[in-house]
Design a protein around this motif. Structure first.
Motif, mmCIF file in Angstrom:
data_model
loop_
_atom_site.group_PDB
_atom_site.id
_atom_site.type_symbol
_atom_site.label_atom_id
_atom_site.label_comp_id
_atom_site.label_asym_id
_atom_site.label_seq_id
_atom_site.Cartn_x
_atom_site.Cartn_y
_atom_site.Cartn_z
ATOM 1 N N UNK A 156 -82.803 35.649 -11.716
ATOM 2 C CA UNK A 156 -81.556 35.138 -12.276
ATOM 3 C C UNK A 156 -80.882 36.154 -13.196
ATOM 4 N N UNK A 157 -81.676 36.998 -13.851
ATOM 5 C CA UNK A 157 -81.105 37.985 -14.767
ATOM 6 C C UNK A 157 -80.183 38.951 -14.049
ATOM 7 N N UNK A 158 -80.556 39.335 -12.827
ATOM 8 C CA UNK A 158 -79.772 40.338 -12.113
ATOM 9 C C UNK A 158 -78.518 39.741 -11.470
ATOM 10 N N UNK A 159 -78.401 38.404 -11.526
ATOM 11 C CA UNK A 159 -77.174 37.759 -11.041
ATOM 12 C C UNK A 159 -76.278 37.408 -12.227
ATOM 13 N N UNK A 160 -75.045 37.132 -11.938
ATOM 14 C CA UNK A 160 -74.141 36.674 -12.986
ATOM 15 C C UNK A 160 -74.505 35.244 -13.355
ATOM 16 N N UNK A 161 -74.630 34.992 -14.655
ATOM 17 C CA UNK A 161 -75.004 33.663 -15.125
ATOM 18 C C UNK A 161 -73.872 33.052 -15.934
ATOM 19 N N UNK A 162 -73.855 31.715 -15.938
ATOM 20 C CA UNK A 162 -72.779 30.964 -16.577
ATOM 21 C C UNK A 162 -73.371 30.008 -17.599
ATOM 22 N N UNK A 163 -72.575 29.685 -18.594
ATOM 23 C CA UNK A 163 -72.985 28.708 -19.586
ATOM 24 C C UNK A 163 -72.949 27.300 -19.001
ATOM 25 N N UNK A 164 -73.786 26.431 -19.562
ATOM 26 C CA UNK A 164 -73.743 25.021 -19.191
ATOM 27 C C UNK A 164 -72.333 24.471 -19.440
ATOM 28 N N UNK A 165 -71.857 23.527 -18.626
ATOM 29 C CA UNK A 165 -72.529 22.916 -17.482
ATOM 30 C C UNK A 165 -72.247 23.608 -16.145
ATOM 31 N N UNK A 166 -71.408 24.648 -16.145
ATOM 32 C CA UNK A 166 -71.117 25.316 -14.874
ATOM 33 C C UNK A 166 -72.250 26.237 -14.449
ATOM 34 N N UNK A 167 -73.142 26.577 -15.363
ATOM 35 C CA UNK A 167 -74.313 27.400 -15.064
ATOM 36 C C UNK A 167 -75.532 26.838 -15.752
ATOM 37 N N UNK A 168 -76.516 27.690 -16.038
ATOM 38 C CA UNK A 168 -77.746 27.184 -16.654
ATOM 39 C C UNK A 168 -78.074 27.857 -17.985
ATOM 40 N N UNK A 169 -77.115 28.589 -18.572
ATOM 41 C CA UNK A 169 -77.358 29.225 -19.866
ATOM 42 C C UNK A 169 -77.145 28.244 -21.009
ATOM 43 N N UNK A 170 -78.111 28.195 -21.919
ATOM 44 C CA UNK A 170 -77.994 27.347 -23.099
ATOM 45 C C UNK A 170 -77.130 27.991 -24.176
#
Length: 350
Positions: A156-170
């Protein structure tokens, strides 16, 4: 479809980011108090929701700190109880949660407790223990641990991550600054220099922060009931039961062994129902394959020890698959020394 959902949820993620930003600032400015303690407190956590490997990381630390009187404190995610509870022989996954139950069953010399209020929990445990390990407490800023170990899941680190609720970053990646050490879990065994630089660039670490890459080591499957264990080979068909955040590494491991599997997949911390297990058992028994087993993860196994499943699973070849994290020889020496030096520093001061 996922991109559309993320786009629709993006305004909520922006609002979430604002709330998280001001919450962290209130702690940074001392308006919200963070409680420090006069004994070692090590917190293990992540920025994303689930799947980073907190449980095997806590177990790594428990093995490393075997010479100390250690207590593990968790909130006990998914439990039906409330308040402060010590794990004992009557505990089950419903009363304390699956991960605390796993620690209790696996490390009988360690005190395991659950409490939503980590400050209260630490205060009750600390007088009789040398140090406290906090499981999943990186965002619980009412406590100020002396050592924060932050985990990132490599895929998951090597992909682009999003903040909740559109992603899974707290919280945003700026939260990395609170960590003393960072583990990149489930990393490939042979990372290239470019891949390492990409991870470093994303995390923006300071010179005081240390980065370590860890790999999953799968151990021999062990019998759910009893002490037997087996080897996984390509001639064994697997009926896999899982309720974890990210089963992909496990599926890749089975595929690497050329094992045919049937996956019964459930959400993280899912409370298995009798109908679920009956469906699994029926599929297993109707299969005409001679060599077959039921396999689950060690964490999921904790939710199968209840009396409601005992008779149903009796006499079935059901096993759980333990895992542990490993580091390269040099990295292991560096990380172990960092942890042991931190813990020993309190004895020198006191």
């Amino acid at each position: 479809m996922l991109k559309v959902i993320r786009l629709l949820l993006w305004p909520l993620s922006l609002l979430f980011a604002v709330v998280v930003y001001f919450r962290n600032r209130l702690f940074d400015w001392g308006i919200f108090p963070s409680k420090s303690f006069d004994k070692p407190v090590i917190a293990v956590g992540n920025l994303a929701v689930g799947g980073s490997g907190k449980t095997p990381t806590v177990e790594y630390l428990l093995r490393l700190l075997d010479g100390y009187k250690v207590a593990v404190l968790s909130r006990g995610y998914g439990r039906k109880s409330k308040g402060f509870l010590l794990a004992d022989e009557n505990s089950d996954a419903q009363s304390i949660g699956d991960e605390p139950l796993q620690y209790y069953r696996k490390f009988p010399q360690v005190t395991v407790a659950v409490c939503e209020d980590r400050v209260e929990g630490i205060a009750r445990l600390l007088p009789k223990h040398d140090l406290i390990l906090l499981d999943d407490a990186y965002q619980h800023r009412w406590v100020k641990p002396g050592f924060n170990l932050l985990l990132f899941d490599w895929p998951r680190l090597i992909r682009r991550q999003w903040l909740l609720p559109s992603g899974d970053l707290r919280e945003p990646y700026s939260g990395v600054k609170r960590a003393q050490a960072i583990w990149i879990t489930k990393a490939p065994a042979n990372l290239t220099d470019d891949e390492c630089k990409k991870a470093l660039g994303k995390l923006n670490l300071t010179k005081q922060q240390d980065l370590f890459f860890t790999q999953i080591q799968y151990l021999a499957p062990r019998a759910l009931h009893g002490k037997g264990q087996i080897s996984l080979t390509a001639d064994v068909e697997v009926f896999l039961l899982s309720g974890i955040a990210n089963p992909q590494p496990l599926l890749q491991y089975l595929s690497s062994l050329n094992i045919k599997y049937h996956h019964f997949d459930f959400p993280d911390h899912y409370a298995f129902k009798l109908a679920d297990i009956k469906q699994l058992k029926n599929a297993f028994e109707t299969s005409i394959v001679r060599q077959k087993i039921i396999l689950t993860t060690e964490k999921d196994a904790q939710r199968l020890f209840g009396d409601e499943f005992k008779e149903l699973l009796l006499n079935l070849p059901i096993y759980y698959l333990p895992i542990q994290f490993t580091l390269g020889e040099t990295e292991k020496l560096q990380f172990d020394k960092k942890i042991l030096d931190y813990v020993a520093s309190f004895r020198r001061v006191n």
